[in-house]
Design an enzyme around this catalytic site. Structure first.
Site, mmCIF file in Angstrom:
data_model
loop_
_atom_site.group_PDB
_atom_site.id
_atom_site.type_symbol
_atom_site.label_atom_id
_atom_site.label_comp_id
_atom_site.label_asym_id
_atom_site.label_seq_id
_atom_site.Cartn_x
_atom_site.Cartn_y
_atom_site.Cartn_z
ATOM 1 N N LYS A 54 8.872 1.965 9.257
ATOM 2 C CA LYS A 54 9.357 1.376 8.004
ATOM 3 C C LYS A 54 9.509 -0.134 8.158
ATOM 4 C CE LYS A 54 11.475 5.650 6.547
ATOM 5 N NZ LYS A 54 12.578 6.582 6.693
ATOM 6 N N GLN A 98 18.823 6.688 7.597
ATOM 7 C CA GLN A 98 17.839 7.624 8.159
ATOM 8 C C GLN A 98 18.499 8.967 8.440
ATOM 9 O OE1 GLN A 98 14.589 6.945 8.416
ATOM 10 N NE2 GLN A 98 14.002 8.826 9.453
ATOM 11 N N ASP A 121 15.619 5.426 -1.303
ATOM 12 C CA ASP A 121 15.127 6.763 -0.947
ATOM 13 C C ASP A 121 15.042 7.661 -2.189
ATOM 14 O OD1 ASP A 121 14.438 7.458 1.705
ATOM 15 O OD2 ASP A 121 16.514 7.255 2.347
HETATM 16 N N1 GUN Z 1 14.121 11.234 7.617
HETATM 17 C C1 GUN Z 1 12.833 11.631 7.556
HETATM 18 N N2 GUN Z 1 12.243 11.102 6.470
HETATM 19 C C2 GUN Z 1 13.182 10.365 5.825
HETATM 20 C C3 GUN Z 1 13.165 9.569 4.649
HETATM 21 O O1 GUN Z 1 12.168 9.442 3.932
HETATM 22 N N3 GUN Z 1 14.346 8.955 4.335
HETATM 23 C C4 GUN Z 1 15.462 9.104 5.079
HETATM 24 N N4 GUN Z 1 16.578 8.476 4.670
HETATM 25 N N5 GUN Z 1 15.503 9.833 6.181
HETATM 26 C C5 GUN Z 1 14.359 10.447 6.552
#
Ligand code: GUN
Length: 288
Positions: A54, A98, A121
């Site tokens: 990311k 996350q 998100d």
């Molecule tokens: N864990 C795995 N994929 C994601 C995501 O897209 N967002 C978040 N916040 N946690 C994740």
């Protein structure tokens, strides 16, 4: 029939170039760079890899990003206080915590703490609610990424039958709302569903989001259906597996996503788009 491949890497590359161009205009108009804050708790290797990805995506398009890497022992109240500080920080437009979080942390309460306008998100109840009410704002990234893939096919989805396998909060449920909004008739299969095969077999669009390799055999697929594989499981030798029996299903479907290189890159694009969208509305509000 041999399905056409929905190449998420290629589509994401072109959408990333669009974001870069939009960003240039955004800066030329005198705005500061969109800012993303990621909170990472503990040392889950998969989460560390996702967060690195990311960050790299942000660097590549030119967004400002910060990561707060916290100990696995962080308390609920510490975590909530950090989110409150980021909510109030005008240099931050988007906040991502996350997941998964350690067991002692109440994940729902953490998501509830994020300012819905910074919830890039699209996990917050407010944003899910807006999607349910046909007023989408910040949309959950994976379902949004799937819709971007479907748009790429460019056919009329209104009236199509769609089957989603998996009813999670972050993928299956918002995916159903997205497809409903697009005019599909949606069936969501889950662990209590009877005769999943019969239901999936009726679908023009199949989205599998379970995380169980080889779950979807060719017998479940209607000839000519569009098959989207959201499942991703790391197997032996670190190899990634989707839910769909790709080699057999590709001879029946009209379009199919590979794993890796299908939905994954589109989820990341949706996150960048959401961050830019949040920056537009946040920085717009700051000027009032
Ligand atoms: N864990 C795995 N994929 C994601 C995501 O897209 N967002 C978040 N916040 N946690 C994740």
């Amino acid at each position: 029939m041999t399905a056409q491949i929905l190449d998420g890497n290629r589509i994401a590359k072109s959408l990333r170039a669009d974001i870069r161009q939009e960003l240039q205009q955004w800066q030329a108009d005198g705005h500061r760079l969109p800012g993303l804050a990621v909170i990472l708790v503990g040392n889950d290797p998969a989460s560390e890899i996702y967060v690195k990805g990311k960050r790299r995506d942000c660097d590549e398009v030119g967004f400002h990003s910060i990561v707060q890497h916290l100990s696995a022992n962080v308390t609920q109240s510490d975590l909530e206080a950090r989110i409150a500080a980021l909510n109030a920080d005008d240099s931050i437009d988007g906040i991502l915590v996350q997941t998964p979080l350690p067991d002692h942390i109440d994940e729902d309460r953490i998501i509830d703490c994020i300012d819905p306008n910074k919830d890039i998100d699209g996990f917050h109840a407010y944003n899910i609610g807006l999607l349910a009410l046909r007023r989408p704002a910040l949309r959950s990234c994976t379902p949004k990424g799937v819709m971007l893939l479907l748009e790429h096919i460019g056919c009329e989805f209104k009236g199509m039958d769609a089957a989603i396998i998996g009813a999670s909060n972050h993928v299956g449920r918002p995916m159903g709302l997205e497809l409903l909004l697009a005019g599909c008739t949606v069936t969501t299969a889950h662990k209590f569903t009877r005769d999943i095969a019969a239901k999936v077999k009726l679908a023009d669009i199949v989205v599998s989001a379970v995380g169980k390799p080889n779950l979807v055999p060719p017998e479940w697929i209607k000839p000519g259906a569009i098959v989207i594989d959201v499942g991703i499981t790391r197997g032996d030798n670190n190899k990634l597996h989707g839910d769909v029996q790709f080699d057999a299903v590709k001879d029946i479907a009209s379009w199919i996503t590979p794993v890796p290189g299908g939905v994954g890159p589109m989820t990341r694009i949706a996150l960048l788009q959401n961050t830019l969208q949040a920056a537009r509305s946040h920085q717009g509000r700051l000027k009032l």
